[in-house]
Scaffold this motif. Structure first.
Motif, PDB file in Angstrom:
ATOM      1  N   PHE A  71      33.995  49.267  28.839  1.00 58.43           N
ATOM      2  CA  PHE A  71      33.328  50.557  28.844  1.00 58.43           C
ATOM      3  C   PHE A  71      33.152  51.042  30.290  1.00 58.43           C
ATOM      4  N   PRO A  72      32.814  52.320  30.500  1.00 58.29           N
ATOM      5  CA  PRO A  72      32.693  52.856  31.863  1.00 58.29           C
ATOM      6  C   PRO A  72      31.695  52.111  32.737  1.00 58.29           C
ATOM      7  N   VAL A  73      30.542  51.712  32.193  1.00 54.73           N
ATOM      8  CA  VAL A  73      29.555  51.022  33.026  1.00 54.73           C
ATOM      9  C   VAL A  73      30.090  49.674  33.504  1.00 54.73           C
ATOM     10  N   GLN A  74      30.862  48.989  32.672  1.00 55.04           N
ATOM     11  CA  GLN A  74      31.423  47.690  33.060  1.00 55.04           C
ATOM     12  C   GLN A  74      32.532  47.852  34.098  1.00 55.04           C
ATOM     13  N   SER A  75      33.366  48.847  33.921  1.00 51.78           N
ATOM     14  CA  SER A  75      34.456  49.056  34.874  1.00 51.78           C
ATOM     15  C   SER A  75      33.963  49.539  36.231  1.00 51.78           C
ATOM     16  N   SER A  76      32.732  50.020  36.328  1.00 44.62           N
ATOM     17  CA  SER A  76      32.173  50.480  37.604  1.00 44.62           C
ATOM     18  C   SER A  76      31.343  49.411  38.299  1.00 44.62           C
ATOM     19  N   VAL A  77      30.529  48.682  37.531  1.00 46.58           N
ATOM     20  CA  VAL A  77      29.585  47.735  38.131  1.00 46.58           C
ATOM     21  C   VAL A  77      30.261  46.412  38.477  1.00 46.58           C
ATOM     22  N   ILE A  78      31.131  45.891  37.603  1.00 48.42           N
ATOM     23  CA  ILE A  78      31.745  44.579  37.839  1.00 48.42           C
ATOM     24  C   ILE A  78      32.555  44.542  39.130  1.00 48.42           C
ATOM     25  N   PRO A  79      33.441  45.496  39.408  1.00 44.50           N
ATOM     26  CA  PRO A  79      34.181  45.445  40.679  1.00 44.50           C
ATOM     27  C   PRO A  79      33.285  45.565  41.905  1.00 44.50           C
ATOM     28  N   PHE A  80      32.187  46.329  41.795  1.00 44.38           N
ATOM     29  CA  PHE A  80      31.295  46.477  42.949  1.00 44.38           C
ATOM     30  C   PHE A  80      30.607  45.157  43.282  1.00 44.38           C
ATOM     31  N   ILE A  81      30.159  44.419  42.258  1.00 49.30           N
ATOM     32  CA  ILE A  81      29.507  43.129  42.509  1.00 49.30           C
ATOM     33  C   ILE A  81      30.508  42.126  43.086  1.00 49.30           C
ATOM     34  N   LEU A  82      31.715  42.098  42.537  1.00 45.71           N
ATOM     35  CA  LEU A  82      32.730  41.159  43.028  1.00 45.71           C
ATOM     36  C   LEU A  82      33.167  41.487  44.450  1.00 45.71           C
ATOM     37  N   SER A  83      33.122  42.756  44.831  1.00 47.99           N
ATOM     38  CA  SER A  83      33.577  43.141  46.171  1.00 47.99           C
ATOM     39  C   SER A  83      32.642  42.663  47.275  1.00 47.99           C
ATOM     40  N   SER A  84      31.408  42.297  46.918  1.00 47.33           N
ATOM     41  CA  SER A  84      30.455  41.839  47.941  1.00 47.33           C
ATOM     42  C   SER A  84      30.575  40.358  48.241  1.00 47.33           C
ATOM     43  N   LEU A  85      31.444  39.633  47.523  1.00 45.27           N
ATOM     44  CA  LEU A  85      31.574  38.185  47.698  1.00 45.27           C
ATOM     45  C   LEU A  85      32.710  37.868  48.653  1.00 45.27           C
ATOM     46  N   CYS A  86      32.539  36.757  49.366  1.00 45.67           N
ATOM     47  CA  CYS A  86      33.562  36.318  50.308  1.00 45.67           C
ATOM     48  C   CYS A  86      33.457  34.802  50.466  1.00 45.67           C
ATOM     49  N   GLY A  87      34.440  34.054  49.940  1.00 47.32           N
ATOM     50  CA  GLY A  87      34.458  32.607  50.137  1.00 47.32           C
ATOM     51  C   GLY A  87      33.716  31.861  49.059  1.00 47.32           C
ATOM     52  N   PRO A  88      33.875  30.550  49.024  1.00 53.43           N
ATOM     53  CA  PRO A  88      33.268  29.719  47.974  1.00 53.43           C
ATOM     54  C   PRO A  88      31.766  29.526  48.123  1.00 53.43           C
TER      55      PRO A  88
END
Length: 665
Positions: free
Chosen positions: A218-235
């Protein structure tokens, strides 16, 4: 001629032989002037009298300094006085009736010299000043009595008084920029869909999604999930450059997929971690909602090394402690966590923070606050302050965890204790269908550079002018699913049970959630429908145990229950499958309550119907509430003739209900 009219004394007059006039004559003339001033005091203003006295003294001064002694005759004196009288009449400052006539005044020569010119000047000035003071005091007393002209009053300026009436403008509360300009999310859950393999999820999660028959986001999932993942870097779950990640707030309609929007990115993050620590904390307001979210985490964590724990008070406290931490046989026998993700309620969480040895929140990377508006309205043992303190947040200095350079003045011990905050910063995720726009409430969360994802209807569109200026409006609009059909029925107070029976029997509604205003109303309505017969009914409220509530929900999902009578305990976040209709037996008093009730149907793009039974005395308030939120409900008219077939059976049921209630007591 021996009789003359005295009008004004112009100065010091000499006799024929050069000697000055007698002092008694001067006193007579001054007394005449005094009488003239008293007769003219009601017509002259204070300013005119002051100017007159000043001019008179100046004239005396000029005459004493420049006038030479000369002979004075009766003819010259008469001519001078007639000239002065003529001038007074032309100026309008005298009246013939107010003039004082002197019957017999003889001007005789006086050989005795009264004094030199300077002494006469001093005496005349002194008497003139006293005369002016007496007139001013008289006029002042008349000002208090209100007898003086307005021209006299306007000369006095009252200090500190502003004659202009200024209208004080109230300062309008202004929204912060992140609330004023959110990232818009589409509310179309039918046409605006996205492929599950297009937003960067791992292969394991994509496989699990397909097993759960989820083929699109759904639209809320396609917007929020990539934003949260983009803030991560490394294990190590660190961020790019070690910067603090932005906090996320999501305001979207019920049933739009907010739970998966934070479940999937958190599980993907936990897959990269080798050492088990408690790194994700999910806080929900009720046990039922926490159990539902825990079930979603367990479903999508299958096939991974991620461990999920549930702590809501359903089990004994010691058993929960054994599930959370374990005694480590290495590392000096310290306690270590047994879960990576903990789903809990705020009250039970505070109990473990304060009473469970080895339970630590120092490694928490994500804090998810679901149904954030309700959790902010209720204290729950001051859970927010306790949780933030246990996580190591320095609330007195919010920027202390943003960079290392800002802490050079802190002791080395303090830097060591908070060093983990630099590499593993805390990120807060807020979700709600009725997220508050009040900055004062949100300030308690200490959000860092927050970003708001909001659906088109959730944003305040109540005025273009106020929206452009960012003015905070108390009448916030909430959104409901587009596939929801909303109705209302107006009836008398005693006809409410008959209207509900009409919907269940004559209209044949099934898979119905019926909301009441209290636990007592829930139980009474449940007994009424059960005694009426031919209706498969069950109840859901806080009076039941957790196991009983789960059994009831399971029966409703399987289709064994036609109508489930429940309190507002189910109105928050519960995902009840096969709920085709929602009936508000007791009309909601607040828009938030209405939004959460009707949100139990028409979920995930499915169609649904909502009915509100409104008493006649509640109709005005209910309609006004709907209009202020941009809602137009379809009115259903039920005539009395349509209810006649249920009246006799309903009256018998009421008698049985009273006896059943007495037995329970």
């Amino acid at each position: 001629m021996a009789l003359f009219t005295v009008n004004r004394y112009m100065g010091n007059e000499d006799s024929q032989d050069g000697s000055t006039v007698d002092a008694s004559v001067v006193e007579q003339r001054l007394s005449a002037l005094h009488k003239q001033a008293e007769t003219r005091k009601r017509k002259r203003s204070s300013s005119e009298l002051s100017v007159h006295v000043e001019n008179h003294v100046t004239s005396l001064d000029r005459q004493l300094e420049t006038r030479k002694p000369k002979k004075t005759t009766k003819k010259g004196i008469i001519k001078k006085r007639l000239k002065d009288n003529k001038l007074d009449k032309e100026a309008g400052k005298s009246d013939d009736k107010s003039l004082v006539a002197m019957d017999s005044v003889e001007f005789q020569t006086n050989t005795e010299q009264v004094g030199n010119a300077s002494e006469q000047k001093h005496d005349i000035e002194h008497q003139a000043v006293e005369n002016a003071d007496r007139v001013d005091s008289t006029l002042s007393s008349e000002i208090g009595d209100g007898h003086v002209a307005s021209s006299r009053q306007t000369e006095f300026v009252v200090l500190g008084k502003d004659s202009r009436k200024r209208r004080v403008k109230k300062v309008a509360p202004i929204l912060p920029d992140w609330l004023l300009h959110p990232r818009e999310i589409s509310s179309d859950l039918v046409n605006n869909l996205f492929a599950i393999d297009s937003i960067g999820l791992s292969d394991q999660l994509v496989k699990t999604l397909k097993q759960q028959k989820i083929v699109s986001f759904f639209p809320v999932q396609s917007s929020v999930i990539p934003f949260i993942l983009s803030s991560l870097c490394g294990p190590l779950l660190s961020t790019h450059g070690g910067y603090q990640p932005r906090d996320v707030c999501v305001s979207a309609p019920t049933g739009s997929g907010k739970t998966l929007a934070y479940v999937l990115p958190i599980i993907q993050c936990m897959q990269q971690v080798v050492v088990r620590r408690l790194r994700a904390l999910v806080i929900l307001p009720t046990r039922d909602l926490a159990s539902q979210v825990s079930h979603v985490f367990h479903t999508f964590s299958k096939g991974t090394n991620v461990k999920v724990g549930l702590v809501t008070g359903q089990q004994r406290f010691t058993k929960e402690q054994q599930m959370l931490v374990v005694q480590c046989q290495v590392d000096g026998g310290e306690k270590e966590s047994l879960v990576d993700i903990l789903v809990t309620t705020p009250g039970r969480l505070v109990d473990h923070v304060t009473s469970t040895p080895g339970f630590s929140l120092k490694h928490v990377r994500f804090i998810v606050i679901d149904e954030a508006d309700r959790l902010l309205d209720e204290s729950f043992q001051d859970w927010l302050q306790n949780v933030f303190t246990a996580c190591g947040m320095m609330l007195d200095a919010p920027s202390s965890h943003l960079s290392f350079d800002s802490r050079l003045h802190v002791s080395s011990a303090a830097i060591t204790d908070t060093f983990h905050m630099i590499h593993k910063p805390l990120q807060k995720l807020l979700f709600s269908a009725t997220l508050s726009q009040d900055p004062e409430k949100l300030a308690s969360l200490h959000l860092f550079r927050p970003i708001l994802f909001a659906s088109r209807h959730a944003m305040d569109t109540s005025g273009a002018s106020s929206a452009s200026k960012g003015i905070y409006r108390t009448s916030q609009q909430y959104s409901t699913p587009d596939t929801l059909k909303e109705h209302y029925i107006i009836c008398k107070s005693g006809e409410k049970p008959l209207v509900l029976l009409y919907l269940l029997t004559d209209l044949g509604l099934s898979h119905v959630l019926c909301f009441t205003g209290s636990v007592e109303s829930t139980h009474r309505l449940f007994l009424l429908l059960k005694l009426f017969g031919s209706i498969n009914v069950a109840e859901f409220s806080s009076s039941l145990t957790q196991r009983q509530r789960q059994s009831v929900v399971s029966g409703f999902r399987q289709g064994d229950i036609q109508i489930l009578v429940c309190s507002d305990a189910m109105a928050r976040g519960m995902d009840i499958e096969n709920a085709d209709h929602v009936v508000s037996y007791d009309a909601p008093r607040y828009m938030k309550t209405y939004v959460h009730r009707v949100g139990r149907t028409a979920r995930a793009g499915r169609e649904g119907n909502a009915y509100v039974i409104v008493r006649e005395e509640e109709a005005y308030h209910f309609k006004r509430m709907m209009r202020s939120n941009g809602k137009k409900l379809m009115k259903i008219k039920i005539k009395l003739e349509q209810l006649d077939g249920l009246v006799e059976r309903y009256q018998k049921t009421l008698e049985e209900l009273e006896s059943a209630m007495q037995k329970e007591k």
